[in-house]
Design a protein around this motif. Structure first.
Motif, PDB file in Angstrom:
ATOM      1  N   ARG A 106     -11.920   2.830  -2.041  1.00  0.00           N
ATOM      2  CA  ARG A 106     -11.189   3.355  -0.880  1.00  0.00           C
ATOM      3  C   ARG A 106     -10.331   2.297  -0.190  1.00  0.00           C
ATOM      4  N   GLY A 107     -10.144   1.152  -0.847  1.00  0.00           N
ATOM      5  CA  GLY A 107      -9.397   0.058  -0.231  1.00  0.00           C
ATOM      6  C   GLY A 107      -7.936   0.355   0.006  1.00  0.00           C
ATOM      7  N   CYS A 108      -7.356   1.260  -0.771  1.00  0.00           N
ATOM      8  CA  CYS A 108      -5.945   1.586  -0.576  1.00  0.00           C
ATOM      9  C   CYS A 108      -5.683   2.207   0.792  1.00  0.00           C
ATOM     10  N   ASN A 109      -6.716   2.761   1.408  1.00  0.00           N
ATOM     11  CA  ASN A 109      -6.548   3.426   2.703  1.00  0.00           C
ATOM     12  C   ASN A 109      -6.571   2.459   3.886  1.00  0.00           C
ATOM     13  N   ASP A 110      -6.847   1.189   3.633  1.00  0.00           N
ATOM     14  CA  ASP A 110      -6.859   0.194   4.703  1.00  0.00           C
ATOM     15  C   ASP A 110      -5.455   0.097   5.320  1.00  0.00           C
ATOM     16  N   PRO A 111      -5.334   0.171   6.638  1.00  0.00           N
ATOM     17  CA  PRO A 111      -4.006   0.098   7.261  1.00  0.00           C
ATOM     18  C   PRO A 111      -3.201  -1.134   6.853  1.00  0.00           C
ATOM     19  N   ALA A 112      -3.879  -2.271   6.656  1.00  0.00           N
ATOM     20  CA  ALA A 112      -3.158  -3.482   6.243  1.00  0.00           C
ATOM     21  C   ALA A 112      -2.582  -3.325   4.843  1.00  0.00           C
ATOM     22  N   GLU A 113      -3.303  -2.620   3.970  1.00  0.00           N
ATOM     23  CA  GLU A 113      -2.791  -2.396   2.617  1.00  0.00           C
ATOM     24  C   GLU A 113      -1.615  -1.421   2.647  1.00  0.00           C
ATOM     25  N   ILE A 114      -1.710  -0.391   3.479  1.00  0.00           N
ATOM     26  CA  ILE A 114      -0.605   0.562   3.595  1.00  0.00           C
ATOM     27  C   ILE A 114       0.652  -0.159   4.085  1.00  0.00           C
ATOM     28  N   GLU A 115       0.479  -1.074   5.047  1.00  0.00           N
ATOM     29  CA  GLU A 115       1.639  -1.829   5.539  1.00  0.00           C
ATOM     30  C   GLU A 115       2.214  -2.729   4.446  1.00  0.00           C
ATOM     31  N   ALA A 116       1.350  -3.329   3.625  1.00  0.00           N
ATOM     32  CA  ALA A 116       1.837  -4.151   2.510  1.00  0.00           C
ATOM     33  C   ALA A 116       2.619  -3.309   1.514  1.00  0.00           C
ATOM     34  N   MET A 117       2.160  -2.081   1.291  1.00  0.00           N
ATOM     35  CA  MET A 117       2.897  -1.162   0.416  1.00  0.00           C
ATOM     36  C   MET A 117       4.257  -0.834   1.004  1.00  0.00           C
ATOM     37  N   ARG A 118       4.298  -0.568   2.307  1.00  0.00           N
ATOM     38  CA  ARG A 118       5.554  -0.229   2.983  1.00  0.00           C
ATOM     39  C   ARG A 118       6.594  -1.336   2.807  1.00  0.00           C
ATOM     40  N   ARG A 119       6.125  -2.578   2.910  1.00  0.00           N
ATOM     41  CA  ARG A 119       7.052  -3.706   2.849  1.00  0.00           C
ATOM     42  C   ARG A 119       7.763  -3.793   1.512  1.00  0.00           C
ATOM     43  N   LEU A 120       7.173  -3.237   0.473  1.00  0.00           N
ATOM     44  CA  LEU A 120       7.810  -3.255  -0.850  1.00  0.00           C
ATOM     45  C   LEU A 120       8.865  -2.166  -0.992  1.00  0.00           C
ATOM     46  N   ALA A 121       8.947  -1.263  -0.035  1.00  0.00           N
ATOM     47  CA  ALA A 121       9.981  -0.220   0.013  1.00  0.00           C
ATOM     48  C   ALA A 121      10.133   0.524  -1.316  1.00  0.00           C
ATOM     49  N   PRO A 122       9.058   1.128  -1.821  1.00  0.00           N
ATOM     50  CA  PRO A 122       9.171   1.837  -3.100  1.00  0.00           C
ATOM     51  C   PRO A 122       9.912   3.157  -2.970  1.00  0.00           C
ATOM     52  N   ASP A 123      10.583   3.541  -4.041  1.00  0.00           N
ATOM     53  CA  ASP A 123      11.136   4.894  -4.125  1.00  0.00           C
ATOM     54  C   ASP A 123      10.027   5.919  -4.300  1.00  0.00           C
ATOM     55  N   VAL A 124       9.004   5.548  -5.082  1.00  0.00           N
ATOM     56  CA  VAL A 124       7.885   6.447  -5.366  1.00  0.00           C
ATOM     57  C   VAL A 124       6.580   5.659  -5.383  1.00  0.00           C
ATOM     58  N   VAL A 125       5.505   6.335  -5.037  1.00  0.00           N
ATOM     59  CA  VAL A 125       4.140   5.801  -5.136  1.00  0.00           C
ATOM     60  C   VAL A 125       3.431   6.623  -6.204  1.00  0.00           C
ATOM     61  N   LEU A 126       2.997   5.962  -7.275  1.00  0.00           N
ATOM     62  CA  LEU A 126       2.407   6.641  -8.427  1.00  0.00           C
ATOM     63  C   LEU A 126       0.917   6.349  -8.469  1.00  0.00           C
ATOM     64  N   VAL A 127       0.115   7.399  -8.603  1.00  0.00           N
ATOM     65  CA  VAL A 127      -1.326   7.302  -8.397  1.00  0.00           C
ATOM     66  C   VAL A 127      -2.061   7.774  -9.645  1.00  0.00           C
ATOM     67  N   PHE A 128      -3.098   7.012 -10.016  1.00  0.00           N
ATOM     68  CA  PHE A 128      -3.968   7.423 -11.119  1.00  0.00           C
ATOM     69  C   PHE A 128      -5.334   6.794 -10.946  1.00  0.00           C
ATOM     70  N   GLY A 129      -6.338   7.600 -10.632  1.00  0.00           N
ATOM     71  CA  GLY A 129      -7.719   7.144 -10.678  1.00  0.00           C
ATOM     72  C   GLY A 129      -8.238   6.458  -9.441  1.00  0.00           C
ATOM     73  N   THR A 130      -7.594   6.645  -8.288  1.00  0.00           N
ATOM     74  CA  THR A 130      -8.129   6.074  -7.053  1.00  0.00           C
ATOM     75  C   THR A 130      -9.152   7.027  -6.431  1.00  0.00           C
TER      76      THR A 130
END
Length: 286
Positions: A90-114
């Motif tokens: 469940r680490g992807c749900n950490d607010p600090a991780e979400i902010e780190a994801m935001r900073r990479l400015a992805p076009d898409v977020v692709l998910v498998f097996g979380t």
């Protein structure tokens, strides 16, 4: 409309740590611009569902065979080659991780097996979080959804669903279905790994199409069968292998055309043609 080549689509991948997950991340990185990979540790502990020492042997044998099959199918994928982070369950749900994801400015977020992703994460990338669900939604949803069709003697329901993530359980709008090419002699882990190979290519194509011309997906009607982790048992594993030993695959292959025709599945081409609200349809459950 955003005009980008497939290789220019900027993506992050949220996945787990096993060889199949690393295969998916690495394969996506050969087709898209994968700028980051988040790997959550798995929390599933199958041995806790054993009621006896005999059950432990059955369950351990099943998962050992799975790991050996993955080592064979995905031999070159013992590590993730793109920049990656390892997290607890469940680490992807950490607010600090979400902010780190935001900073990479992805076009898409692709998910498998979380683990289940939070609404905060989904909202941070609204309309651009796309998941591989190993199972054909809405027919089979939840956990083990390529395991239970084989327990139920329904191999035609093995496959994967590419869909937008929402707050439900595998319930978001569907972008594409894929199915493995089942052959005589295939075991359960062959079917599972063939599905993953087909799903990752479909996911890359869906992501590219969505960035070029945003897709809506086809809404699910609901219903189907929902399985939870707690439904897993050694007896279910025994039934699965008994089905293979008593000719389930040959039985299916002899009647494949008729059995496959009972499924209403979504292809990427059909989805692209159904992108406008006026043409949106629902995917029926049985």
């Amino acid at each position: 409309m955003t005009t980008k080549t497939k290789q220019d689509v900027r993506a992050i991948v949220l996945t787990s740590t096993m060889r199949r997950h690393q295969f998916v991340a690495n394969t996506l990185a050969t087709q898209l611009d994968v700028v980051g990979v988040w790997q959550e540790q798995k929390s599933f502990e199958p041995m806790k569902y054993a009621a006896s020492a005999e059950d432990e042997v059955v369950i351990a044998g099943h998962f050992t065979a799975r790991d050996e099959a993955e080592d064979n199918y995905f031999a070159d994928h013992d590590v993730v080659r793109a920049p990656s982070r390892r997290l607890p369950p469940r680490g992807c749900n950490d607010p600090a991780e979400i902010e780190a994801m935001r900073r990479l400015a992805p076009d898409v977020v692709l998910v498998f097996g979380t683990s289940l992703l939070s609404q905060s994460l989904i909202d941070a990338f609204a309309g651009n979080v796309i998941n591989i669900h190993l199972g054909l939604s809405p027919y089979y949803r939840g956990a083990g959804t390529n395991f239970w069709p084989l327990v139920n003697r329904e191999p035609e329901y093995c496959g994967a669903t590419i869909h937008f993530l929402d707050a439900g359980v595998d319930s978001g709008p569907i972008l594409a279905h894929v199915r493995p090419d089942i052959a005589a002699g295939d075991g359960p882990h062959d079917i599972g790994n063939k599905t993953i190979v087909a799903a990752v290519d479909a996911l890359a194509s869906v992501a590219s199409a969505h960035v070029t011309l945003p897709l809506r997906g086809l809404s699910q009607e609901g219903g189907g069968r929902l399985y939870k982790r707690a439904d897993f048992s050694a007896d279910a594993v025994r039934r699965l292998y008994a089905n293979f030993e008593t000719g389930m695959i040959d039985e299916y292959l002899r009647d494949r055309v008729r059995r496959d025709a009972a499924l209403a599945l979504v292809t990427l081409g059909a989805q692209a043609r159904s992108a406008s609200p006026a043409e949106e349809k629902e995917v029926p459950s049985r």
